[in-house]
Design a protein around this motif. Structure first.
Motif, PDB file in Angstrom:
ATOM      1  N   VAL A 154      66.448   3.096  49.688  1.00  0.00           N
ATOM      2  CA  VAL A 154      67.140   3.752  50.720  1.00  0.00           C
ATOM      3  C   VAL A 154      66.099   4.252  51.554  1.00  0.00           C
ATOM      4  O   VAL A 154      64.829   4.972  51.233  1.00  0.00           O
ATOM      5  N   TYR A 155      65.337   3.246  53.339  1.00  0.00           N
ATOM      6  CA  TYR A 155      64.785   3.922  53.717  1.00  0.00           C
ATOM      7  C   TYR A 155      65.187   5.012  54.258  1.00  0.00           C
ATOM      8  O   TYR A 155      66.228   5.243  55.166  1.00  0.00           O
ATOM      9  N   GLU A 156      64.714   6.729  54.908  1.00  0.00           N
ATOM     10  CA  GLU A 156      64.836   8.074  55.086  1.00  0.00           C
ATOM     11  C   GLU A 156      63.597   7.576  55.625  1.00  0.00           C
ATOM     12  O   GLU A 156      62.311   8.985  54.729  1.00  0.00           O
ATOM     13  N   GLU A 192      66.989  13.533  55.055  1.00  0.00           N
ATOM     14  CA  GLU A 192      67.567  13.198  54.080  1.00  0.00           C
ATOM     15  C   GLU A 192      69.227  13.633  53.736  1.00  0.00           C
ATOM     16  O   GLU A 192      69.915  13.506  55.076  1.00  0.00           O
ATOM     17  N   GLU A 193      69.805  12.225  53.083  1.00  0.00           N
ATOM     18  CA  GLU A 193      71.463  12.622  53.073  1.00  0.00           C
ATOM     19  C   GLU A 193      72.054  13.630  53.010  1.00  0.00           C
ATOM     20  O   GLU A 193      71.985  13.943  52.023  1.00  0.00           O
ATOM     21  N   MET A 218      58.059  10.928  50.174  1.00  0.00           N
ATOM     22  CA  MET A 218      58.211  10.521  50.142  1.00  0.00           C
ATOM     23  C   MET A 218      59.312   9.006  51.444  1.00  0.00           C
ATOM     24  O   MET A 218      61.143   9.553  50.926  1.00  0.00           O
ATOM     25  N   PRO A 219      59.267   8.126  51.747  1.00  0.00           N
ATOM     26  CA  PRO A 219      60.560   7.837  52.778  1.00  0.00           C
ATOM     27  C   PRO A 219      61.543   6.452  52.043  1.00  0.00           C
ATOM     28  O   PRO A 219      62.496   6.348  52.566  1.00  0.00           O
ATOM     29  N   ILE A 220      60.965   6.085  50.861  1.00  0.00           N
ATOM     30  CA  ILE A 220      62.028   5.278  49.947  1.00  0.00           C
ATOM     31  C   ILE A 220      62.573   6.120  48.901  1.00  0.00           C
ATOM     32  O   ILE A 220      61.844   6.628  48.285  1.00  0.00           O
ATOM     33  N   ARG A 221      63.788   6.000  49.058  1.00  0.00           N
ATOM     34  CA  ARG A 221      64.454   6.525  48.037  1.00  0.00           C
ATOM     35  C   ARG A 221      65.032   5.929  46.927  1.00  0.00           C
ATOM     36  O   ARG A 221      65.525   4.907  47.304  1.00  0.00           O
TER      37      ARG A 221
END
Length: 72
Positions: free
Chosen positions: A64-66, A71-72, A1-4
């Motif tokens: 956070v949008y990823e 990924e960070e 999922m792009p929201i973390r």
């Protein structure tokens, strides 16, 4: 999922536990844990607002949008 969800990181940096934050924002510890662990499918703006007020942060500190594959 792009929201973390980074709620666990923000809580840790402020040394606030699940039980304490849940009491402050008036939700159950179980529901807060679902959100903290990134298993929630949605969050009410009123809940997000209470979390930000209690932790002295902004929504951008918590969500956070990823884009997919990053990924960070």
């Amino acid at each position: 999922m792009p929201i973390r969800v980074k709620l666990d990181e923000v809580m840790a940096s402020r040394k606030v536990g699940v039980a304490e934050l849940a009491e402050r924002i008036e939700i159950t510890p179980a529901n807060l844990s679902v959100l903290k662990n990134g298993r929630a499918k949605a969050i009410r703006f009123s809940t997000l607002s209470k979390i930000c007020e209690a932790l002295g942060c902004s929504p951008a500190d918590i969500l956070v949008y990823e884009p997919d594959g990053v990924e960070e």
